[in-house]
Design an enzyme around this catalytic site. Structure first.
Site: not given
Ligand code: ZN
Length: 184
Positions: A57, A61-62, A118
């Protein structure tokens, strides 16, 4: 099982240079594994695709992975869920945080499950491995924000929703106890 192990392998490599923000300096991969574990524990019938998406997940994004890359390595369903829960890092942090609240009602049920787990993991870390440099006010603001994001996600899993309530209660009780001790 193979696809799940492949997702763990992919995420572990993608996050290899990252650490969590707390003093324990935990490897980042501990976080997505915890998120997938929470979903599997609370919703044992969850599909493998959703568990893989939970593991992956944060890689868009990272780590700069792309939705296409995940679709090719895994499948478009997994890639779609990961994309849904990925913030646009080009936007300033306050805008991203506001967007999570705004877009939460429109997430797919699968993305809502990942989002809920999360936030449980991240709020839990406020107690067990508080991000370095965060004061109590910042932690409480984070908890309030997480509660707002999670609100429309709760119906997809009463069990995860209850876990979330338990963890935010623990953080707020801890805050009250700290206040009593310090007299603030
Ligand atoms: Zn995460």
């Amino acid at each position: 099982m193979q696809l799940l192990l492949k997702s763990i392998d992919f995420a572990a490599r993608a996050h290899r240079d990252q650490r969590r923000k707390g003093p324990a300096n935990e490897p980042y991969i501990n976080h997505p594994i915890e998120v997938a574990r929470l979903i599997a524990e609370c919703e044992p019938a969850t599909s493998q695709d959703i568990l893989c998406a939970a593991i992956l997940h944060d890689v868009i994004e990272d780590c700069g992975a792309t939705q296409d890359e995940i679709a090719i390595c895994f499948n478009p369903v997994i890639a779609g869920i990961v994309a849904e829960v990925s913030d646009d890092k080009d936007l300033p942090r306050p805008v991203r945080k506001a967007r999570q609240i705004e877009t939460a009602p429109d997430l797919s049920d699968a993305a809502k499950l990942v989002r809920l787990a999360d936030k449980i993991a991240n709020v839990g870390a406020m107690l067990t491995d508080t991000p370095i440099g965060w004061d109590r006010a910042e932690i409480l603001r984070y908890v309030d924000w997480a509660e707002a994001v999670v609100a429309p996600c709760r119906p997809v899993s009463p069990a995860l929703s209850a876990r979330f309530d338990a963890i935010i209660r623990d953080v707020r009780v801890w805050h009250l106890e700290e206040n009593q001790q310090t007299g603030t």
